[in-house]
Structures are given as C-alpha cells and as structure tokens.
Write a protein that holds these residues in place. Structure first.
Motif, PDB file in Angstrom:
ATOM      1  N   GLU A   6       0.830  -1.202   0.000  1.00 38.77           N
ATOM      2  CA  GLU A   6       0.000   0.000   0.000  1.00 38.77           C
ATOM      3  C   GLU A   6       0.866   1.254   0.000  1.00 38.77           C
ATOM      4  OE1 GLU A   6      -2.078  -2.938   2.935  1.00 38.77           O
ATOM      5  OE2 GLU A   6      -0.045  -2.253   2.478  1.00 38.77           O
ATOM      6  N   CYS A  22      -2.650   0.148  -3.985  1.00 41.26           N
ATOM      7  CA  CYS A  22      -2.202  -1.163  -3.511  1.00 41.26           C
ATOM      8  C   CYS A  22      -1.658  -1.915  -4.717  1.00 41.26           C
ATOM      9  CB  CYS A  22      -3.346  -1.926  -2.880  1.00 41.26           C
ATOM     10  SG  CYS A  22      -2.943  -3.642  -2.453  1.00 41.26           S
ATOM     11  N   ARG A  45     -10.821  -4.286  13.111  1.00 38.05           N
ATOM     12  CA  ARG A  45     -10.607  -4.017  11.697  1.00 38.05           C
ATOM     13  C   ARG A  45     -11.953  -3.947  10.978  1.00 38.05           C
ATOM     14  NH1 ARG A  45      -5.591  -6.821   8.800  1.00 38.05           N
ATOM     15  NH2 ARG A  45      -4.716  -5.835  10.660  1.00 38.05           N
ATOM     16  N   TYR A  94      -5.502  -1.008   5.138  1.00 39.42           N
ATOM     17  CA  TYR A  94      -4.911  -2.217   4.593  1.00 39.42           C
ATOM     18  C   TYR A  94      -5.591  -2.638   3.297  1.00 39.42           C
ATOM     19  CZ  TYR A  94      -3.179  -2.974   9.390  1.00 39.42           C
ATOM     20  OH  TYR A  94      -2.572  -2.860  10.604  1.00 39.42           O
ATOM     21  N   TRP A 111      -2.614  -9.977   3.109  1.00 37.97           N
ATOM     22  CA  TRP A 111      -2.747  -8.600   3.594  1.00 37.97           C
ATOM     23  C   TRP A 111      -1.466  -7.824   3.360  1.00 37.97           C
ATOM     24  CZ3 TRP A 111      -7.247  -6.774   5.872  1.00 37.97           C
ATOM     25  CH2 TRP A 111      -8.225  -7.743   6.142  1.00 37.97           C
ATOM     26  N   GLN A 113       0.944  -4.330   4.481  1.00 32.10           N
ATOM     27  CA  GLN A 113       1.432  -3.823   5.763  1.00 32.10           C
ATOM     28  C   GLN A 113       0.657  -2.607   6.252  1.00 32.10           C
ATOM     29  OE1 GLN A 113       3.876  -5.346   7.700  1.00 32.10           O
ATOM     30  NE2 GLN A 113       3.383  -6.936   6.210  1.00 32.10           N
ATOM     31  N   GLY A 114      -0.077  -1.994   5.368  1.00 37.14           N
ATOM     32  CA  GLY A 114      -0.905  -0.860   5.758  1.00 37.14           C
ATOM     33  C   GLY A 114      -0.252   0.481   5.473  1.00 37.14           C
TER      34      GLY A 114
END
Length: 121
Positions: A6, A22, A45, A94, A111, A113-114
């Motif tokens: 991201e 992303c 989340r 995320y 996923w 890492q944000g």
C-alpha cells in the motif's frame, strides 16, 4: 503467494482527499477478489470497500458517496479514492486479497502492511 504494498497515506485536514494505492503481485487466482480495510487504535478491523471478479463494488455505509474503489488490471493495482475526509476516517488502511470473495469481512488470506491516514479537524 501474493504480495500487497500500500501507498498514498498521509495527513490531511477534514474535507480533504487522498488516493491510496495497492500494488499486487503473485498468484493471479489469489488476487481475484480484493478489498480495503482500516483499523483505528483500540477498534476492530473494518471493511471499507471490496470488489469482486465482475468489478462489482461494495462499500461500508460510513464511506458511501465519499470513497471510490477502482482496479487497474493492467497495472495490477487497486485504488481507493477518498474524498470529504473526516477525523473518524483516521486509521491504518490495509489492502487484502484472496481467491474467495469475503466482501468486507476480514477473512482474506493475504494482507499488506498498511498505510496510515490521519485526518485532522
């Protein structure tokens, strides 16, 4: 295996805009369904938006009309355009992917890492 990276987070004032990206790579089948999630400190989340294989999108009520999810298959990139940002949008955002469509449930297999989004009043 799928890798998700991201970018695009930052600090903005209320009413401002940001576009998250992303970049996805890896096994194509596991990138078929994707979504954006966010998590604020002390909170669970939350599914923000998702997209299925036909391009149909789904949004949380809290972001409808303000956020737009899009996908560029040629660039293997998922985007989240965020307009009219509010302080309550502050969170770590995320990107997620899977071969099963979980819509906005946090059950995706892969996923990123944000990226942090901070909205000040």
């Amino acid at each position: 295996e799928v890798q998700l990276v991201e970018s695009g987070g930052g600090s903005v004032q209320a009413g401002g805009s940001l576009r998250l990206s992303c970049a996805a790579s890896g096994h194509t089948a596991y990138r078929r369904y994707m979504g954006w999630f966010r998590q604020a400190p002390g909170k669970e989340r939350e599914g923000v938006a998702s997209i299925d294989s036909d391009g149909t999108t789904s949004y949380a009520d809290s972001v409808k009309g303000r956020f737009t999810l899009s996908k560029d298959n040629a660039k293997n990139t998922l985007y989240l355009q965020m307009n009219s940002l509010k302080p309550e949008d502050t969170a770590l955002y995320y990107c997620a992917a899977d071969r099963i469509y979980w819509e906005r449930l946090p059950q995706y297999k892969y996923w990123g890492q944000g990226t942090q989004v901070t909205v000040s009043s």
